[in-house]
Design an enzyme around this catalytic site. Structure first.
Site, short mmCIF file in Angstrom:
data_model
loop_
_atom_site.label_atom_id
_atom_site.label_comp_id
_atom_site.label_asym_id
_atom_site.label_seq_id
_atom_site.Cartn_x
_atom_site.Cartn_y
_atom_site.Cartn_z
N ARG A 8 -9.96 -1.37 -9.93
CA ARG A 8 -8.91 -1.23 -11.04
C ARG A 8 -7.79 -0.43 -10.41
NH1 ARG A 8 -9.07 3.91 -13.77
NH2 ARG A 8 -10.80 5.05 -13.39
N HIS A 189 -1.60 1.57 -6.65
CA HIS A 189 -1.48 0.85 -5.43
C HIS A 189 -2.41 1.76 -4.31
CE1 HIS A 189 1.24 -1.53 -7.32
NE2 HIS A 189 2.27 -0.47 -7.41
N ARG A 190 -3.28 2.61 -4.78
CA ARG A 190 -4.32 3.56 -4.00
C ARG A 190 -3.37 4.57 -3.28
NH1 ARG A 190 -7.03 1.12 -6.88
NH2 ARG A 190 -8.88 0.26 -6.43
N MET A 191 -2.14 4.90 -3.96
CA MET A 191 -1.12 6.03 -3.52
C MET A 191 -1.61 7.20 -4.27
SD MET A 191 0.51 4.75 -0.86
CE MET A 191 2.02 5.72 -0.76
N HIS A 192 -2.85 7.71 -3.97
CA HIS A 192 -3.32 8.68 -4.77
C HIS A 192 -2.59 10.11 -4.35
CE1 HIS A 192 -6.23 5.94 -5.71
NE2 HIS A 192 -6.89 5.98 -4.55
#
Length: 211
Positions: A8, A189-192
């Site tokens: 997700r 977009h997994r840019m945590h």
């Protein structure tokens, strides 16, 4: 079912340097308060990692019972597996997985035992049955069946039904003195966003980490 297809995106918002406080305990309490207000299941539950004499890591979930400028407090049986690990190696890692808020907090540090007065104060605040359970369970020891544990509990319940339950000598608390505290906020977009506080010369330094 393909596990690789389970994913997700994280869309609840980012974390910026200006959002942080200079004191990580203050910011942790802010996030903890939000987790409580969000009615997360067991917001004080934390994964606690220790290592044995071979360097093998072990994890289990315990409950945070206090946090202040001195550190993070939890209680356990001093004869348990985790306590034996900590006796030989006081290094510890804590992890709070607040998934519904798309947040994690990771803490590393060293433990120290609480005083007898601190142990007594908390023990006396526990429900009567929880006090008895502390006596009934020889935590991490092998038992032949659940009935053995239940029988011991009922025996002690009869013994202490008329009086105060004393604090077991083998039970008490640890304070985790933090050396690093990392705050993780999920991003699209997994840019945590990740920020870690590290203690240097009695002061906290803050750095952003790549996700």
């Amino acid at each position: 079912m393909k596990l690789a297809d389970i994913r997700r995106d994280y869309l609840q918002g980012g974390l910026r340097r200006e959002d942080l406080t200079e004191d990580p305990i203050e910011f942790f309490n802010h996030w903890l308060e939000q987790a409580v207000k969000a009615q997360l299941t067991d917001p004080t539950a934390m994964t606690t990692a220790t290592v044995d004499e071979r360097g093998m890591p072990f994890q289990r979930i315990v409950l945070l019972k206090n946090v202040d400028a001195q550190g993070f407090v939890f209680y356990t049986n001093f004869e348990s597996r985790k306590a034996k690990h900590l006796q030989n190696n006081p290094n510890i890692s804590l992890h709070f997985p607040w998934h519904p808020l798309e947040r994690q907090v990771h803490i590393t540090g060293r433990v120290e035992k609480l005083s007898a007065a601190e142990n007594m104060k908390y023990f006396l605040s526990r429900p009567h049955e929880s006090q008895i359970a502390a006596w009934a369970s020889k935590q991490s020891s092998r038992i032949s069946a659940r009935g053995v544990l239940e029988g011991k509990f009922m025996e002690l319940k009869q013994k202490f039904q008329q009086g105060e339950v004393p604090v077991p000598a083998f039970w008490g608390g640890y304070r985790v003195i933090p050396e690093s505290i990392e705050f993780w906020q999920g991003g699209a977009h997994r840019m945590h966003d990740r920020f870690v506080y590290t203690r240097e010369d009695d002061a906290w330094q803050i750095q952003r980490l790549a996700p």
